[in-house]
Design a protein around this motif. Structure first.
Motif: not given
Ligand SMILES: Nc1ncnc2c1ncn2[C@@H]1O[C@H](COP(=O)(O)OP(=O)(O)O)[C@@H](O)[C@H]1O
Ligand SMILES: [Mg+2]
Length: 371
Positions: A270-271, A274, A294, A324, A327, A330, A361
């Motif tokens: 995610g980091t 995002a 992704v 999700s 993301v 973040w 998202i």
């Protein structure tokens, strides 16, 4: 004795005469000449390394090496500042240059943790020679706190256009996460979700986002996805070097926040994506290209994870993909950070757009695990 009225010069002059390392006093407004001066004063610390590099370059033992010039770029980061310097020298075989990274820390603890984590990473990369951390040349833990690294001839993930880069980054993360998966410590994320709800009350999206976070969070139920995370797995901490337009080496830098625990491994994913997804959403109101990247990343991660741990994503997450959650989290946390730093309210258009992105998202829940 000539004493310049310029404060920076004064301090530097004092430190040079005390033959100390210098750079804690570097300021944003220093001139290029002043910065080069500081770098050159520190070059004696890397003299042996320069001789080693030059001997390799000239394929002969170098005994005489004189510094001729330096050309430095300054970068300010969260935990200190970095000088990336081209160092030019002359030897008995002729002239050449090499690149060096001087990383200054505000605190000793940060440098020590980064050192320890670099060693841990090198250990994890033993059977993966195309993954690496920059080689450490010199370390000082006080006055100033400084790590000097080889400068790597590579480009940040987010700045390079090259095919398959997501595959390489996905495999890299699987190598970093190496180790038997553990159940996730979900308490870490529960508190966060509650805090987020409070913060976004004024947007009117609170209920929708809380529900979305909850749905995604539930997918961590029974997941065997806990790992020691990298924790700062941003695209600017992954650097790629290429030869003939093919990636030949992947570097991970800046491991100051790598830690032990039972964090969900998708948090690092995610980091990583995002910010990229948010930017695509801002421009096009869709995340089509990012989503493709992704998928490529997750596929490559799984390929290595199957070899290392014998597990697919679906085996680790029997209830589906909670990416999700990470993301969205973040995007919201980043807007919270901006609102505090810039003293803006959450309904400020730029911040609100990040909250809307999180909502998008969570509502579309677009991430699927590969087969
Ligand atoms: N050893 C190195 N060689 C070349 N460039 C580097 C090196 N280390 C860092 N950089 C460059 O400097 C940037 C910031 O360095 P980093 O160690 O990530 O510090 P920060 O804590 O500021 O994020 C990186 O994104 C990369 O572009
Ligand atoms: Mg960094």
């Amino acid at each position: 004795m000539h004493i310049s009225k310029n404060k920076n010069y004064l301090v530097i002059y004092y430190l040079i005469t005390q033959s100390k390392l210098i750079l804690l006093i570097l300021k944003e407004n220093m001139s290029n000449d002043e910065i080069e001066n500081v770098v050159q004063q520190n070059c004696h610390l890397i003299q042996e390394y320069l001789i080693e590099v030059a001997s390799k370059q000239f394929r002969a033992p170098v005994y005489n090496l004189q510094l001729t010039a330096t050309q430095t770029k300054q970068r300010f980061g969260a935990s200190g500042q970095l000088l990336i310097s081209d160092i030019y020298y002359d030897t008995e075989y002729g002239e050449n240059s090499t690149n060096i990274a001087f990383k200054y820390f505000n605190e000793e603890a940060g440098a020590l943790v980064e050192l320890k984590n670099s060693i841990e990473l090198d250990f994890r990369f033993k059977s993966h020679p195309h993954f690496a951390t920059p080689k450490l040349i010199f370390a000082s833990t006080k006055d100033p706190v400084l790590l000097i690294y080889e400068g790597i001839n590579a480009i940040n993930y987010d700045e390079i256009e090259v095919t398959n880069k997501a595959s390489h980054a996905g495999e890299l993360l699987a190598a970093i996460h190496r180790g038997n998966p553990k159940p996730v410590n979900k308490d870490i994320y529960k508190g966060l979700a509650r805090m987020i709800g409070k913060y976004i009350e004024a947007t009117g999206l609170e209920k929708k986002i809380s529900d979305g976070l909850g749905r995604s969070f539930n997918k961590m139920e029974n997941a065997m996805s806990g790992c020691d995370p990298f924790s700062d797995f941003h695209q600017s901490n992954v650097m790629l070097s290429t030869q003939d337009d093919l990636i030949n080496k992947v570097y991970i830098i800046d491991p100051e926040f790598m830690q032990k625990g039972r964090f969900d491994r998708l948090e690092d994913v995610g980091t990583f994506f995002a910010f990229q997804l948010l930017n695509e959403y801002k421009e096009t109101k869709s995340i089509k290209n990012g989503l493709r990247e992704v998928n490529e990343f997750l596929k490559a991660y799984q390929r290595l994870n199957l070899i290392q741990q014998g597990l697919t994503w679906k085996q680790m997450y029997p209830n589906g993909c909670p990416l999700s959650f990470f993301v969205a989290q973040w995007a919201i946390m980043d807007s919270l950070d901006k609102s505090m730093r810039l003293q803006k309210v959450i309904t400020d258009p730029e911040l609100l757009l990040q909250i809307k992105f999180a909502d998008y998202i969570l509502f579309t829940d677009p991430f699927k695990f590969p087969e």
